[in-house]
Design a protein around this motif. Sequence first.
Motif, PDB file in Angstrom:
ATOM      1  N   TYR A 129     -28.636 -32.591  20.873  1.00 55.05           N
ATOM      2  CA  TYR A 129     -27.973 -33.883  20.675  1.00 55.05           C
ATOM      3  C   TYR A 129     -26.556 -33.868  21.225  1.00 55.05           C
ATOM      4  CZ  TYR A 129     -31.742 -34.988  17.446  1.00 55.05           C
ATOM      5  OH  TYR A 129     -32.984 -35.226  16.905  1.00 55.05           O
ATOM      6  N   LEU A 161     -19.823 -32.228  13.429  1.00 57.17           N
ATOM      7  CA  LEU A 161     -19.427 -31.422  14.589  1.00 57.17           C
ATOM      8  C   LEU A 161     -19.851 -29.963  14.391  1.00 57.17           C
ATOM      9  CD1 LEU A 161     -15.847 -32.834  15.315  1.00 57.17           C
ATOM     10  CD2 LEU A 161     -17.842 -33.009  16.813  1.00 57.17           C
ATOM     11  N   ASN A 162     -19.792 -29.490  13.142  1.00 55.19           N
ATOM     12  CA  ASN A 162     -20.181 -28.102  12.867  1.00 55.19           C
ATOM     13  C   ASN A 162     -21.684 -27.899  12.890  1.00 55.19           C
ATOM     14  OD1 ASN A 162     -17.543 -27.303  12.478  1.00 55.19           O
ATOM     15  ND2 ASN A 162     -17.619 -27.486  10.250  1.00 55.19           N
ATOM     16  N   THR A 163     -22.418 -28.886  12.394  1.00 53.76           N
ATOM     17  CA  THR A 163     -23.827 -28.620  12.100  1.00 53.76           C
ATOM     18  C   THR A 163     -24.814 -29.121  13.155  1.00 53.76           C
ATOM     19  OG1 THR A 163     -23.962 -30.643  10.772  1.00 53.76           O
ATOM     20  CG2 THR A 163     -23.510 -28.590   9.588  1.00 53.76           C
ATOM     21  N   ILE A 164     -24.443 -30.129  13.916  1.00 52.40           N
ATOM     22  CA  ILE A 164     -25.435 -30.696  14.838  1.00 52.40           C
ATOM     23  C   ILE A 164     -25.771 -29.723  15.966  1.00 52.40           C
ATOM     24  CG2 ILE A 164     -25.574 -32.366  16.741  1.00 52.40           C
ATOM     25  CD1 ILE A 164     -25.207 -34.556  14.918  1.00 52.40           C
ATOM     26  N   ASP A 165     -27.043 -29.660  16.256  1.00 52.02           N
ATOM     27  CA  ASP A 165     -27.538 -28.783  17.319  1.00 52.02           C
ATOM     28  C   ASP A 165     -27.166 -29.389  18.674  1.00 52.02           C
ATOM     29  OD1 ASP A 165     -28.913 -27.275  19.137  1.00 52.02           O
ATOM     30  OD2 ASP A 165     -30.775 -27.237  17.986  1.00 52.02           O
ATOM     31  N   LYS A 166     -26.148 -28.809  19.302  1.00 55.93           N
ATOM     32  CA  LYS A 166     -25.623 -29.392  20.534  1.00 55.93           C
ATOM     33  C   LYS A 166     -26.525 -29.127  21.737  1.00 55.93           C
ATOM     34  CE  LYS A 166     -21.040 -29.253  18.567  1.00 55.93           C
ATOM     35  NZ  LYS A 166     -21.541 -28.626  17.292  1.00 55.93           N
ATOM     36  N   ASN A 167     -27.562 -28.310  21.540  1.00 62.75           N
ATOM     37  CA  ASN A 167     -28.557 -28.154  22.594  1.00 62.75           C
ATOM     38  C   ASN A 167     -29.530 -29.318  22.617  1.00 62.75           C
ATOM     39  OD1 ASN A 167     -27.679 -25.614  23.575  1.00 62.75           O
ATOM     40  ND2 ASN A 167     -28.560 -24.664  21.736  1.00 62.75           N
ATOM     41  N   GLY A 171     -14.121 -36.070   6.999  1.00 59.54           N
ATOM     42  CA  GLY A 171     -14.850 -34.926   6.451  1.00 59.54           C
ATOM     43  C   GLY A 171     -16.278 -34.892   6.955  1.00 59.54           C
ATOM     44  N   ALA A 172     -16.894 -36.064   7.006  1.00 59.94           N
ATOM     45  CA  ALA A 172     -18.267 -36.144   7.502  1.00 59.94           C
ATOM     46  C   ALA A 172     -18.320 -35.826   8.994  1.00 59.94           C
ATOM     47  CB  ALA A 172     -18.833 -37.541   7.237  1.00 59.94           C
ATOM     48  N   MET A 193     -18.144 -32.108   9.463  1.00 59.16           N
ATOM     49  CA  MET A 193     -19.431 -31.509   9.097  1.00 59.16           C
ATOM     50  C   MET A 193     -20.436 -31.698  10.230  1.00 59.16           C
ATOM     51  SD  MET A 193     -22.727 -32.511   7.976  1.00 59.16           S
ATOM     52  CE  MET A 193     -22.714 -34.052   7.048  1.00 59.16           C
ATOM     53  N   LEU A 244     -24.346 -42.306  10.451  1.00 60.92           N
ATOM     54  CA  LEU A 244     -24.857 -41.584  11.607  1.00 60.92           C
ATOM     55  C   LEU A 244     -26.133 -42.265  12.080  1.00 60.92           C
ATOM     56  CD1 LEU A 244     -24.736 -38.944  13.396  1.00 60.92           C
ATOM     57  CD2 LEU A 244     -26.292 -37.947  11.728  1.00 60.92           C
TER      58      LEU A 244
END
Lengths: 78, 78
Positions: free
Chosen positions: B30, B22-28, B16-17, B20, B58
Amino acid sequence: MSKAIFYHAGCPVCLGAEQMLLNTIDKNKYTLEIVHLGNDSGCIEEAESFGVNSVPALVVDGQVFHINFGAALADLKK
Amino acid sequence: MSKAIFYHAGCPVCLGAEQMLLNTIDKNKYTLEIVHLGNDSGCIEEAESFGVNSVPALVVDGQVFHINFGAALADLKK
Protein backbone atom coordinates in the motif's frame (compact mmCIF):
# COMPACT_ATOMS: atom_id res chain seq x y z
CA MET A 1 9.03 -7.92 16.04
CA SER A 2 6.27 -6.01 17.78
CA LYS A 3 2.86 -7.38 18.65
CA ALA A 4 -0.38 -5.79 17.55
CA ILE A 5 -3.52 -7.07 19.25
CA PHE A 6 -6.93 -6.81 17.62
CA TYR A 7 -9.86 -7.15 20.02
CA HIS A 8 -13.27 -7.91 18.59
CA ALA A 9 -16.56 -9.57 19.36
CA GLY A 10 -17.41 -11.29 16.11
CA CYS A 11 -19.86 -8.78 14.64
CA PRO A 12 -19.69 -7.83 10.94
CA VAL A 13 -18.06 -4.47 11.70
CA CYS A 14 -15.32 -6.25 13.63
CA LEU A 15 -14.75 -8.82 10.93
CA GLY A 16 -14.41 -6.11 8.28
CA ALA A 17 -11.79 -4.36 10.38
CA GLU A 18 -10.02 -7.67 10.99
CA GLN A 19 -9.79 -8.35 7.26
CA MET A 20 -8.46 -4.86 6.63
CA LEU A 21 -5.77 -5.32 9.29
CA LEU A 22 -4.79 -8.72 7.94
CA ASN A 23 -4.36 -7.11 4.52
CA THR A 24 -2.57 -3.96 5.52
CA ILE A 25 -0.34 -4.66 8.53
CA ASP A 26 3.34 -5.01 7.76
CA LYS A 27 3.98 -8.59 8.80
CA ASN A 28 7.72 -8.02 8.72
CA LYS A 29 7.32 -5.66 11.68
CA TYR A 30 4.22 -6.83 13.53
CA THR A 31 2.61 -10.08 14.53
CA LEU A 32 -1.16 -9.67 14.67
CA GLU A 33 -2.86 -11.41 17.57
CA ILE A 34 -6.63 -11.62 17.23
CA VAL A 35 -8.71 -11.90 20.42
CA HIS A 36 -12.47 -12.58 20.35
CA LEU A 37 -13.63 -11.08 23.66
CA GLY A 38 -16.97 -12.83 23.37
CA ASN A 39 -15.24 -16.22 23.40
CA ASP A 40 -12.19 -15.30 25.47
CA SER A 41 -13.78 -13.23 28.21
CA GLY A 42 -10.72 -13.95 30.33
CA CYS A 43 -8.89 -11.42 28.16
CA ILE A 44 -11.29 -8.56 28.94
CA GLU A 45 -9.25 -7.37 31.92
CA GLU A 46 -6.09 -7.33 29.81
CA ALA A 47 -7.91 -5.35 27.13
CA GLU A 48 -9.17 -2.87 29.72
CA SER A 49 -5.66 -2.47 31.07
CA PHE A 50 -4.58 -1.28 27.61
CA GLY A 51 -7.43 1.26 27.60
CA VAL A 52 -9.81 -0.62 25.31
CA ASN A 53 -13.35 0.74 25.82
CA SER A 54 -15.14 -0.82 22.87
CA VAL A 55 -14.59 -3.25 20.06
CA PRO A 56 -13.27 -3.45 17.47
CA ALA A 57 -10.03 -2.01 18.79
CA LEU A 58 -6.37 -2.33 17.86
CA VAL A 59 -3.59 -2.10 20.43
CA VAL A 60 -0.24 -1.37 18.84
CA ASP A 61 2.96 -0.10 20.45
CA GLY A 62 1.00 0.48 23.68
CA GLN A 63 -1.60 2.72 22.06
CA VAL A 64 -5.29 1.90 21.61
CA PHE A 65 -7.14 2.69 18.41
CA HIS A 66 -10.88 2.18 18.47
CA ILE A 67 -12.05 1.41 14.95
CA ASN A 68 -15.62 2.17 13.85
CA PHE A 69 -17.28 2.71 17.19
CA GLY A 70 -19.77 -0.16 17.44
CA ALA A 71 -21.95 -1.56 14.70
CA ALA A 72 -24.40 0.56 12.76
CA LEU A 73 -27.74 -1.17 12.34
CA ALA A 74 -27.34 -0.74 8.59
CA ASP A 75 -24.19 -2.84 8.71
CA LEU A 76 -25.96 -5.59 10.60
CA LYS A 77 -28.48 -5.93 7.76
CA LYS A 78 -25.75 -6.84 5.24
CA MET B 1 0.14 -1.47 -5.32
CA SER B 2 -3.05 -0.31 -3.66
CA LYS B 3 -3.67 3.12 -2.25
CA ALA B 4 -4.75 3.76 1.31
CA ILE B 5 -5.94 7.27 2.10
CA PHE B 6 -5.83 8.68 5.61
CA TYR B 7 -8.09 11.69 6.17
CA HIS B 8 -7.46 13.86 9.20
CA ALA B 9 -7.78 17.39 10.50
CA GLY B 10 -4.55 17.89 12.39
CA CYS B 11 -5.74 17.25 15.96
CA PRO B 12 -3.67 15.14 18.37
CA VAL B 13 -5.98 12.14 17.97
CA CYS B 14 -5.52 12.27 14.21
CA LEU B 15 -1.75 12.61 14.44
CA GLY B 16 -1.51 9.60 16.77
CA ALA B 17 -3.47 7.52 14.29
CA GLU B 18 -1.32 8.81 11.42
CA GLN B 19 1.87 7.75 13.20
CA MET B 20 0.41 4.32 13.92
CA LEU B 21 -0.51 3.87 10.25
CA LEU B 22 2.90 5.03 9.08
CA ASN B 23 4.44 2.41 11.38
CA THR B 24 2.14 -0.48 10.66
CA ILE B 25 1.02 -0.35 7.04
CA ASP B 26 2.74 -2.79 4.71
CA LYS B 27 4.49 -0.42 2.32
CA ASN B 28 5.12 -3.25 -0.12
CA LYS B 29 1.37 -3.47 -0.70
CA TYR B 30 0.00 0.00 0.00
CA THR B 31 0.98 3.58 -0.62
CA LEU B 32 -0.37 5.78 2.14
CA GLU B 33 -1.77 9.12 1.03
CA ILE B 34 -2.37 11.57 3.87
CA VAL B 35 -5.00 14.28 3.37
CA HIS B 36 -5.49 17.12 5.88
CA LEU B 37 -9.11 18.09 5.29
CA GLY B 38 -8.62 21.30 7.23
CA ASN B 39 -6.02 22.47 4.72
CA ASP B 40 -7.32 20.65 1.65
CA SER B 41 -11.04 21.30 1.95
CA GLY B 42 -11.31 20.59 -1.78
CA CYS B 43 -10.92 16.93 -0.88
CA ILE B 44 -13.94 16.84 1.44
CA GLU B 45 -16.32 15.85 -1.36
CA GLU B 46 -14.03 13.01 -2.38
CA ALA B 47 -13.84 11.86 1.24
CA GLU B 48 -17.64 11.97 1.52
CA SER B 49 -17.96 9.94 -1.65
CA PHE B 50 -15.97 7.17 0.05
CA GLY B 51 -18.33 7.30 3.04
CA VAL B 52 -16.10 9.24 5.41
CA ASN B 53 -18.25 10.81 8.16
CA SER B 54 -15.59 11.93 10.62
CA VAL B 55 -11.86 12.16 10.98
CA PRO B 56 -9.53 10.49 11.50
CA ALA B 57 -10.56 7.91 8.90
CA LEU B 58 -8.76 5.43 6.71
CA VAL B 59 -10.03 4.43 3.28
CA VAL B 60 -8.50 1.19 2.08
CA ASP B 61 -9.65 -1.13 -0.70
CA GLY B 62 -12.83 0.93 -0.98
CA GLN B 63 -13.79 0.53 2.68
CA VAL B 64 -13.90 3.27 5.29
CA PHE B 65 -12.59 2.77 8.79
CA HIS B 66 -13.27 5.54 11.27
CA ILE B 67 -10.55 5.51 13.90
CA ASN B 68 -11.18 6.91 17.39
CA PHE B 69 -14.37 8.85 16.81
CA GLY B 70 -13.36 12.47 17.44
CA ALA B 71 -11.03 13.80 20.08
CA ALA B 72 -11.64 13.25 23.77
CA LEU B 73 -11.07 16.40 25.78
CA ALA B 74 -8.56 14.45 27.87
CA ASP B 75 -6.46 13.86 24.76
CA LEU B 76 -6.47 17.54 23.90
CA LYS B 77 -4.88 18.35 27.28
CA LYS B 78 -1.78 16.26 26.47
